[in-house]
Design a protein around this motif. Structure first.
Motif, PDB file in Angstrom:
ATOM      1  N   ILE A  64     -15.895 -51.704  37.344  1.00  0.00           N
ATOM      2  CA  ILE A  64     -16.008 -50.629  38.342  1.00  0.00           C
ATOM      3  C   ILE A  64     -17.476 -50.498  38.767  1.00  0.00           C
ATOM      4  CG2 ILE A  64     -15.598 -48.171  38.824  1.00  0.00           C
ATOM      5  CD1 ILE A  64     -13.394 -48.261  36.663  1.00  0.00           C
ATOM      6  N   SER A  65     -18.393 -50.887  37.855  1.00  0.00           N
ATOM      7  CA  SER A  65     -19.823 -50.816  38.184  1.00  0.00           C
ATOM      8  C   SER A  65     -20.173 -51.691  39.389  1.00  0.00           C
ATOM      9  CB  SER A  65     -20.672 -51.225  36.972  1.00  0.00           C
ATOM     10  OG  SER A  65     -20.416 -52.577  36.627  1.00  0.00           O
ATOM     11  N   LYS A  66     -19.318 -52.693  39.667  1.00  0.00           N
ATOM     12  CA  LYS A  66     -19.605 -53.601  40.783  1.00  0.00           C
ATOM     13  C   LYS A  66     -19.553 -52.883  42.133  1.00  0.00           C
ATOM     14  CE  LYS A  66     -17.928 -57.447  38.016  1.00  0.00           C
ATOM     15  NZ  LYS A  66     -16.784 -58.324  37.686  1.00  0.00           N
ATOM     16  N   VAL A  67     -18.849 -51.762  42.171  1.00  0.00           N
ATOM     17  CA  VAL A  67     -18.819 -50.968  43.408  1.00  0.00           C
ATOM     18  C   VAL A  67     -20.193 -50.332  43.648  1.00  0.00           C
ATOM     19  CG1 VAL A  67     -17.774 -48.938  44.528  1.00  0.00           C
ATOM     20  CG2 VAL A  67     -16.347 -50.543  43.230  1.00  0.00           C
ATOM     21  N   TYR A  68     -20.798 -49.832  42.585  1.00  0.00           N
ATOM     22  CA  TYR A  68     -22.125 -49.198  42.743  1.00  0.00           C
ATOM     23  C   TYR A  68     -23.183 -50.243  43.097  1.00  0.00           C
ATOM     24  CZ  TYR A  68     -19.641 -45.737  39.891  1.00  0.00           C
ATOM     25  OH  TYR A  68     -18.719 -44.867  39.390  1.00  0.00           O
ATOM     26  N   THR A  69     -23.155 -51.382  42.394  1.00  0.00           N
ATOM     27  CA  THR A  69     -24.194 -52.389  42.660  1.00  0.00           C
ATOM     28  C   THR A  69     -24.023 -52.955  44.069  1.00  0.00           C
ATOM     29  OG1 THR A  69     -22.851 -54.042  41.506  1.00  0.00           O
ATOM     30  CG2 THR A  69     -24.622 -53.023  40.254  1.00  0.00           C
ATOM     31  N   PHE A  70     -22.766 -53.121  44.470  1.00  0.00           N
ATOM     32  CA  PHE A  70     -22.540 -53.603  45.841  1.00  0.00           C
ATOM     33  C   PHE A  70     -23.040 -52.569  46.849  1.00  0.00           C
ATOM     34  CE2 PHE A  70     -20.114 -53.732  49.742  1.00  0.00           C
ATOM     35  CZ  PHE A  70     -20.401 -55.025  50.165  1.00  0.00           C
ATOM     36  N   ALA A  71     -22.732 -51.301  46.619  1.00  0.00           N
ATOM     37  CA  ALA A  71     -23.152 -50.251  47.570  1.00  0.00           C
ATOM     38  C   ALA A  71     -24.676 -50.226  47.699  1.00  0.00           C
ATOM     39  CB  ALA A  71     -22.624 -48.885  47.125  1.00  0.00           C
ATOM     40  N   VAL A  72     -25.371 -50.369  46.565  1.00  0.00           N
ATOM     41  CA  VAL A  72     -26.843 -50.348  46.610  1.00  0.00           C
ATOM     42  C   VAL A  72     -27.349 -51.566  47.386  1.00  0.00           C
ATOM     43  CG1 VAL A  72     -28.945 -50.508  45.221  1.00  0.00           C
ATOM     44  CG2 VAL A  72     -27.078 -49.005  44.480  1.00  0.00           C
ATOM     45  N   ALA A  73     -26.821 -52.749  47.074  1.00  0.00           N
ATOM     46  CA  ALA A  73     -27.281 -53.960  47.764  1.00  0.00           C
ATOM     47  C   ALA A  73     -26.958 -53.888  49.254  1.00  0.00           C
ATOM     48  CB  ALA A  73     -26.625 -55.198  47.141  1.00  0.00           C
ATOM     49  N   PHE A  74     -25.756 -53.438  49.579  1.00  0.00           N
ATOM     50  CA  PHE A  74     -25.316 -53.381  50.979  1.00  0.00           C
ATOM     51  C   PHE A  74     -26.180 -52.379  51.759  1.00  0.00           C
ATOM     52  CE2 PHE A  74     -21.210 -52.930  53.745  1.00  0.00           C
ATOM     53  CZ  PHE A  74     -21.630 -53.955  54.567  1.00  0.00           C
ATOM     54  N   SER A  75     -26.513 -51.263  51.124  1.00  0.00           N
ATOM     55  CA  SER A  75     -27.300 -50.249  51.835  1.00  0.00           C
ATOM     56  C   SER A  75     -28.706 -50.773  52.137  1.00  0.00           C
ATOM     57  CB  SER A  75     -27.358 -48.939  51.050  1.00  0.00           C
ATOM     58  OG  SER A  75     -28.159 -49.096  49.908  1.00  0.00           O
ATOM     59  N   HIS A  76     -29.241 -51.631  51.255  1.00  0.00           N
ATOM     60  CA  HIS A  76     -30.582 -52.180  51.491  1.00  0.00           C
ATOM     61  C   HIS A  76     -30.570 -53.405  52.391  1.00  0.00           C
ATOM     62  CE1 HIS A  76     -31.853 -49.769  47.985  1.00  0.00           C
ATOM     63  NE2 HIS A  76     -33.046 -49.868  48.514  1.00  0.00           N
ATOM     64  N   LEU A  77     -29.588 -54.273  52.202  1.00  0.00           N
ATOM     65  CA  LEU A  77     -29.658 -55.605  52.821  1.00  0.00           C
ATOM     66  C   LEU A  77     -28.717 -55.782  54.002  1.00  0.00           C
ATOM     67  CD1 LEU A  77     -29.806 -57.597  49.469  1.00  0.00           C
ATOM     68  CD2 LEU A  77     -31.698 -57.250  51.082  1.00  0.00           C
ATOM     69  N   GLY A  78     -27.767 -54.867  54.153  1.00  0.00           N
ATOM     70  CA  GLY A  78     -26.842 -54.955  55.287  1.00  0.00           C
ATOM     71  C   GLY A  78     -26.094 -56.278  55.311  1.00  0.00           C
ATOM     72  N   ASP A  79     -25.806 -56.761  56.525  1.00  0.00           N
ATOM     73  CA  ASP A  79     -24.930 -57.923  56.668  1.00  0.00           C
ATOM     74  C   ASP A  79     -25.553 -59.230  56.196  1.00  0.00           C
ATOM     75  OD1 ASP A  79     -22.780 -56.498  57.545  1.00  0.00           O
ATOM     76  OD2 ASP A  79     -23.334 -56.637  59.670  1.00  0.00           O
ATOM     77  N   SER A  80     -26.846 -59.212  55.838  1.00  0.00           N
ATOM     78  CA  SER A  80     -27.435 -60.471  55.350  1.00  0.00           C
ATOM     79  C   SER A  80     -26.798 -60.892  54.015  1.00  0.00           C
ATOM     80  CB  SER A  80     -28.948 -60.345  55.206  1.00  0.00           C
ATOM     81  OG  SER A  80     -29.261 -59.429  54.185  1.00  0.00           O
ATOM     82  N   ILE A  81     -26.160 -59.958  53.313  1.00  0.00           N
ATOM     83  CA  ILE A  81     -25.546 -60.353  52.028  1.00  0.00           C
ATOM     84  C   ILE A  81     -24.429 -61.383  52.223  1.00  0.00           C
ATOM     85  CG2 ILE A  81     -26.063 -58.159  50.865  1.00  0.00           C
ATOM     86  CD1 ILE A  81     -23.186 -57.459  51.038  1.00  0.00           C
ATOM     87  N   TRP A  82     -23.826 -61.400  53.423  1.00  0.00           N
ATOM     88  CA  TRP A  82     -22.684 -62.319  53.620  1.00  0.00           C
ATOM     89  C   TRP A  82     -23.113 -63.784  53.678  1.00  0.00           C
ATOM     90  CZ3 TRP A  82     -19.404 -59.266  51.925  1.00  0.00           C
ATOM     91  CH2 TRP A  82     -19.308 -57.942  52.348  1.00  0.00           C
ATOM     92  N   GLN A  83     -24.421 -64.021  53.704  1.00  0.00           N
ATOM     93  CA  GLN A  83     -24.864 -65.418  53.604  1.00  0.00           C
ATOM     94  C   GLN A  83     -24.668 -65.964  52.189  1.00  0.00           C
ATOM     95  OE1 GLN A  83     -28.926 -65.164  54.923  1.00  0.00           O
ATOM     96  NE2 GLN A  83     -28.269 -64.484  56.951  1.00  0.00           N
ATOM     97  N   ARG A  84     -24.581 -65.047  51.224  1.00  0.00           N
ATOM     98  CA  ARG A  84     -24.530 -65.507  49.823  1.00  0.00           C
ATOM     99  C   ARG A  84     -23.228 -65.175  49.112  1.00  0.00           C
ATOM    100  NH1 ARG A  84     -29.898 -63.511  46.994  1.00  0.00           N
ATOM    101  NH2 ARG A  84     -28.841 -64.548  45.246  1.00  0.00           N
ATOM    102  N   VAL A  85     -22.384 -64.374  49.741  1.00  0.00           N
ATOM    103  CA  VAL A  85     -21.119 -63.997  49.104  1.00  0.00           C
ATOM    104  C   VAL A  85     -20.081 -63.756  50.200  1.00  0.00           C
ATOM    105  CG1 VAL A  85     -21.688 -61.512  48.988  1.00  0.00           C
ATOM    106  CG2 VAL A  85     -20.100 -62.459  47.334  1.00  0.00           C
ATOM    107  N   ILE A 119     -24.759 -60.423  43.560  1.00  0.00           N
ATOM    108  CA  ILE A 119     -25.215 -59.082  43.976  1.00  0.00           C
ATOM    109  C   ILE A 119     -26.271 -58.557  42.991  1.00  0.00           C
ATOM    110  CG2 ILE A 119     -24.505 -56.659  44.283  1.00  0.00           C
ATOM    111  CD1 ILE A 119     -23.427 -58.378  46.551  1.00  0.00           C
ATOM    112  N   THR A 120     -26.035 -58.771  41.693  1.00  0.00           N
ATOM    113  CA  THR A 120     -26.998 -58.316  40.690  1.00  0.00           C
ATOM    114  C   THR A 120     -28.348 -58.994  40.916  1.00  0.00           C
ATOM    115  OG1 THR A 120     -25.203 -57.952  39.113  1.00  0.00           O
ATOM    116  CG2 THR A 120     -27.419 -58.134  38.190  1.00  0.00           C
ATOM    117  N   LEU A 187     -28.966 -57.751  33.161  1.00  0.00           N
ATOM    118  CA  LEU A 187     -28.744 -56.592  34.053  1.00  0.00           C
ATOM    119  C   LEU A 187     -27.249 -56.432  34.340  1.00  0.00           C
ATOM    120  CD1 LEU A 187     -29.850 -54.287  35.770  1.00  0.00           C
ATOM    121  CD2 LEU A 187     -30.175 -55.919  37.655  1.00  0.00           C
ATOM    122  N   TYR A 188     -26.571 -57.555  34.554  1.00  0.00           N
ATOM    123  CA  TYR A 188     -25.123 -57.515  34.808  1.00  0.00           C
ATOM    124  C   TYR A 188     -24.380 -56.901  33.607  1.00  0.00           C
ATOM    125  CZ  TYR A 188     -20.352 -59.270  35.332  1.00  0.00           C
ATOM    126  OH  TYR A 188     -18.979 -59.362  35.394  1.00  0.00           O
TER     127      TYR A 188
END
Ligand code: GLN
Length: 304
Positions: A64-85, A119-120, A187-188
């Motif tokens: 469930i922690s993956k929702v928080y880590t994703f939200a933090v990464a998404f809020s900082h990096l926006g759509d650039s994350i889709w290059q890696r996942v 994401i981590t 960290l994961y």
């Protein structure tokens, strides 16, 4: 809607299922949990809370922690994350290695282990003190400063985490992990080890029912569109290779963890968290999924 009565009825109905599945034991520290535990919390956007069972008992939130880590990464990096996942359901177990090889080291989605490791890794780019900052993010969502990592569970997983180490090494060979593998894994394991109760979990998911705004302080965490996307990812990928059946039976975006917790939302209305540690064959809480299915059936509310 009398949520209190509804969840009390659900508790009675799922009692025969308690202890029927199997507590996760591939992380030895998790094997000690009583399989008969059960709790539900419903938190609505009007500020009401409803509970049954052992809702004050903290447990390991794991994936469930993956929702928080994703939200933090998404809020900082926006759509650039889709290059890696990616953002497709995997149809494979959460810790599977096979797909990653065929798909050149780009994990299918952020909620399988490979995707969550990527994401981590991203969090080291955007957070000064990733461990403390992740905790602070969750504390900000719940208003509860007692939320913490469980060192025993993190160490236990680290000592037995050969599959995750394999995934991290494989990702690295595709240049999809940039930081030190041991640091990324630590960290994961740390964020997976966080302990929360259903009350805290339901509160922490309310921002996803509230268009991305934390109802505690009106702070925007994700844009409306990003919130839609995170909820869509939970719907399609939140229950591992059982996400289709979870959508079919439950009909809410939700995320499960091998500690037996599941947190889900009905956008615009409420968040609900259930906990029952005995898991079904796919690694989702057996009584927990049933309880959520009963909830949407009895209330007539779901995203469909
Ligand atoms: N920490 C666990 C793992 O990596 C999380 C898995 C889960 O909850 N599905 O295996």
């Amino acid at each position: 809607m009398n949520y209190q009565q509804i969840i009390e009825d659900i508790y009675e109905e799922v009692k025969p299922l308690l202890g029927k599945g199997k507590v996760a034991d591939y992380i030895p520290a998790l094997a000690k949990v009583d399989p008969n535990e059960f709790a539900i919390t419903v938190a609505d956007l009007e500020g009401n809370k409803y509970h049954v069972g052992n809702f004050e008992q903290k447990f390991s939130i794991q994936s469930i922690s993956k929702v928080y880590t994703f939200a933090v990464a998404f809020s900082h990096l926006g759509d650039s994350i889709w290059q890696r996942v990616g953002r497709e359901p995997s149809g494979n177990p959460f810790n599977s290695l096979v797909q990653l090889e065929k798909e050149d080291g780009i994990p299918r989605n952020p909620f399988i282990n490979a995707g969550a490791l990527v994401i981590t890794d991203m969090l080291f780019d955007v957070l000064k003190e990733p461990r403390a900052d992740i905790l602070q993010f969750i504390i900000g969502l719940t208003g509860d400063s007692s939320i913490d990592f469980d060192k025993e569970v993190a160490t236990s997983e680290r000592e037995n985490g050969y599959r995750n180490a394999a995934l991290a090494n494989f990702l690295r060979s595709h240049n999809n992990i940039n930081y030190d593998i041991e640091e990324v894994l630590n960290l994961y394991f740390c964020h997976c080890s966080i302990t929360m109760n259903t009350n805290e979990l339901a509160n922490s998911f309310l921002f996803l029912a509230n268009g991305g705004v934390n109802p505690l302080n009106n702070e925007r965490i994700l844009s409306l569109s990003q919130t839609k996307r995170l909820n869509a990812l939970m719907m399609t990928c939140g229950a591992y290779d059982e996400a289709g059946d979870f959508a079919f039976r439950v009909g809410m975006p939700g995320k499960s963890g091998v500690g037996g917790g599941i947190a889900a939302v009905i956008p615009g209305e409420l968040a609900i968290a259930v906990w029952s540690p005995a898991l079904n064959a796919k690694g989702n809480s057996l009584a927990g999924v049933q309880a959520l299915e009963l909830f949407t059936t009895k209330t007539g509310k779901s995203v469909f």
